[in-house]
Design an enzyme around this catalytic site. Sequence first.
Site, PDB file in Angstrom:
ATOM      1  CG  ASP A  32       4.448  11.617  76.750  1.00 41.71           C
ATOM      2  OD1 ASP A  32       4.339  12.907  76.968  1.00 41.71           O
ATOM      3  OD2 ASP A  32       4.748  11.301  75.625  1.00 41.71           O
ATOM      4  CE  LYS A  62       3.765  14.273  73.845  1.00 46.37           C
ATOM      5  NZ  LYS A  62       2.881  12.886  74.004  1.00 46.37           N
ATOM      6  CG  HIS A  95       1.256  16.422  70.057  1.00 47.87           C
ATOM      7  ND1 HIS A  95       0.301  15.674  70.763  1.00 47.87           N
ATOM      8  CD2 HIS A  95       2.246  15.903  69.774  1.00 47.87           C
ATOM      9  CE1 HIS A  95       0.837  14.400  69.988  1.00 47.87           C
ATOM     10  NE2 HIS A  95       2.114  14.503  69.670  1.00 47.87           N
TER      11      HIS A  95
HETATM   12  P1  NDP Z   1       9.577   3.664  71.072  1.00 49.43           P
HETATM   13  O1  NDP Z   1      11.019   3.870  70.648  1.00 49.43           O
HETATM   14  O2  NDP Z   1       9.233   3.788  72.642  1.00 49.43           O
HETATM   15  O3  NDP Z   1       9.074   2.307  70.719  1.00 49.43           O
HETATM   16  C1  NDP Z   1       8.058   1.674  70.976  1.00 49.43           C
HETATM   17  C2  NDP Z   1       7.812   0.407  70.391  1.00 49.43           C
HETATM   18  O4  NDP Z   1       8.968  -0.552  70.473  1.00 49.43           O
HETATM   19  C3  NDP Z   1       6.544  -0.468  70.173  1.00 49.43           C
HETATM   20  O5  NDP Z   1       6.190  -1.109  68.954  1.00 49.43           O
HETATM   21  C4  NDP Z   1       6.791  -1.668  71.428  1.00 49.43           C
HETATM   22  O6  NDP Z   1       6.149  -2.672  71.191  1.00 49.43           O
HETATM   23  C5  NDP Z   1       8.385  -1.896  70.843  1.00 49.43           C
HETATM   24  N1  NDP Z   1       9.174  -1.884  72.207  1.00 49.43           N
HETATM   25  C6  NDP Z   1       9.137  -1.572  73.514  1.00 49.43           C
HETATM   26  N2  NDP Z   1      10.111  -1.915  74.306  1.00 49.43           N
HETATM   27  C7  NDP Z   1      10.660  -2.966  73.383  1.00 49.43           C
HETATM   28  C8  NDP Z   1      11.907  -3.904  73.927  1.00 49.43           C
HETATM   29  N3  NDP Z   1      12.369  -3.741  75.058  1.00 49.43           N
HETATM   30  N4  NDP Z   1      12.265  -4.519  72.969  1.00 49.43           N
HETATM   31  C9  NDP Z   1      11.678  -4.629  71.746  1.00 49.43           C
HETATM   32  N5  NDP Z   1      10.648  -4.032  71.421  1.00 49.43           N
HETATM   33  C10 NDP Z   1      10.137  -2.956  72.101  1.00 49.43           C
HETATM   34  O7  NDP Z   1       8.612   4.445  70.355  1.00 49.43           O
HETATM   35  P2  NDP Z   1       7.513   5.573  70.306  1.00 49.43           P
HETATM   36  O8  NDP Z   1       7.275   6.195  69.008  1.00 49.43           O
HETATM   37  O9  NDP Z   1       6.312   4.734  70.886  1.00 49.43           O
HETATM   38  O10 NDP Z   1       7.835   6.690  71.413  1.00 49.43           O
HETATM   39  C11 NDP Z   1       7.781   6.423  72.799  1.00 49.43           C
HETATM   40  C12 NDP Z   1       6.685   7.457  73.109  1.00 49.43           C
HETATM   41  O11 NDP Z   1       7.159   8.903  72.946  1.00 49.43           O
HETATM   42  C13 NDP Z   1       5.228   7.574  72.784  1.00 49.43           C
HETATM   43  O12 NDP Z   1       4.599   6.516  73.307  1.00 49.43           O
HETATM   44  C14 NDP Z   1       4.956   8.888  73.004  1.00 49.43           C
HETATM   45  O13 NDP Z   1       4.520   9.054  74.398  1.00 49.43           O
HETATM   46  C15 NDP Z   1       6.026   9.555  72.558  1.00 49.43           C
HETATM   47  N6  NDP Z   1       5.914  10.199  71.326  1.00 49.43           N
HETATM   48  C16 NDP Z   1       5.747  11.406  71.065  1.00 49.43           C
HETATM   49  C17 NDP Z   1       5.669  12.171  69.895  1.00 49.43           C
HETATM   50  C18 NDP Z   1       5.306  13.560  69.475  1.00 49.43           C
HETATM   51  O14 NDP Z   1       5.187  14.008  68.536  1.00 49.43           O
HETATM   52  N7  NDP Z   1       5.651  14.232  70.432  1.00 49.43           N
HETATM   53  C19 NDP Z   1       5.624  11.185  68.450  1.00 49.43           C
HETATM   54  C20 NDP Z   1       6.013   9.770  68.799  1.00 49.43           C
HETATM   55  C21 NDP Z   1       5.898   9.222  70.311  1.00 49.43           C
HETATM   56  P3  NDP Z   1       4.985  -3.253  72.208  1.00 49.43           P
HETATM   57  O15 NDP Z   1       4.153  -2.007  72.780  1.00 49.43           O
HETATM   58  O16 NDP Z   1       4.082  -3.981  71.339  1.00 49.43           O
HETATM   59  O17 NDP Z   1       5.735  -3.903  73.311  1.00 49.43           O
END
Ligand code: NDP
Length: 281
Positions: A32, A62, A95
């Site tokens: 995504d 998006k 989006h």
């Molecule tokens: P997530 O809930 O996926 O969390 C991501 C964060 O958690 C990062 O800081 C990552 O750190 C950390 N992390 C990941 N796995 C673990 C784990 N197993 N243990 C501890 N920490 C962990 O949040 P997102 O907001 O990134 O959401 C995921 C996806 O959703 C986005 O990447 C995007 O594709 C989508 N999204 C869409 C939005 C919209 O408006 N449509 C808005 C926000 C997100 P690190 O990378 O440093 O490991």
Amino acid sequence: MPALGFGVFQTAPDETVAAVETALATGYRHIDTAAAYFNEREVGEAIRRSGLDRSEIFVETKIWISDYGYDETLHAFDKSAGKLGIDQIDLLILHQALPGEFDLTINAYKALETLLADGKVRAIGVSNFMPDHLARLLEETSVVPAVNQIEVHPYFRQSELLAVDSEHGILSQAWSPIGGITFYRGGPHGSTLQDPTIGEIAAAHGKTPAQVMLRWHLQQGRQAIPKSVTPPRIAENFDVFDFELTADQLGAIDALDTGVRGGPDPKEITRETFGRDIPEA
Ligand code: NDP
């Protein structure tokens, strides 16, 4: 569409190829991204480097609000497909709604319908659409969105919106599925990863809090797209198919809902405050 995908929001372009390659090697088959993440080119590069056949990977991107309007959105497809280096996008979504310029939002969606009819995309959908946005969209367009990608994690479950999605046969896709927005953006209720209830459930299964949250989504019928640039976490988040939460455990997680969102209020999105130029391919 796979039940579990891989997100790349805030993944810097120079980290994206490695993160997506690791995800594909781990077994994820759905990526995504978004025009506004500015890493579509690197997602495309990782897909080519993976050695997997294009047909094995489900690519979602998006359209950003700055490209809304019928002709503008048709052109936005060319920009995204060009950067990704693919001819057909599996799932293309809007989006955000633009509540103050909903006609523009409708025209953008009508462009998605044209792209679908022309076979340039395999499915279309929306993101951050609230019940009133969905109602108006359904009234003025003909294709029901395949998905609504929305903020859902244990501290913000959006139960009413989930019910509206399912009433219309729209798949709810959870963003920030492990509550990333509760820790990278701060907020009143702390990090979901530190939550004692989730921690206890995780300990009972010999799993991690992130794995428990992902299981909660999957068992409740939501698609989830966790993001990570850290290889052990990328693997951890995919290792969720060998345990099952009980009904009581699912209910205990539901009960953590605070009703307070972490992301921007969809009602307040305008091109003036959130507009960004999306470069050509
Ligand atoms: P997530 O809930 O996926 O969390 C991501 C964060 O958690 C990062 O800081 C990552 O750190 C950390 N992390 C990941 N796995 C673990 C784990 N197993 N243990 C501890 N920490 C962990 O949040 P997102 O907001 O990134 O959401 C995921 C996806 O959703 C986005 O990447 C995007 O594709 C989508 N999204 C869409 C939005 C919209 O408006 N449509 C808005 C926000 C997100 P690190 O990378 O440093 O490991």
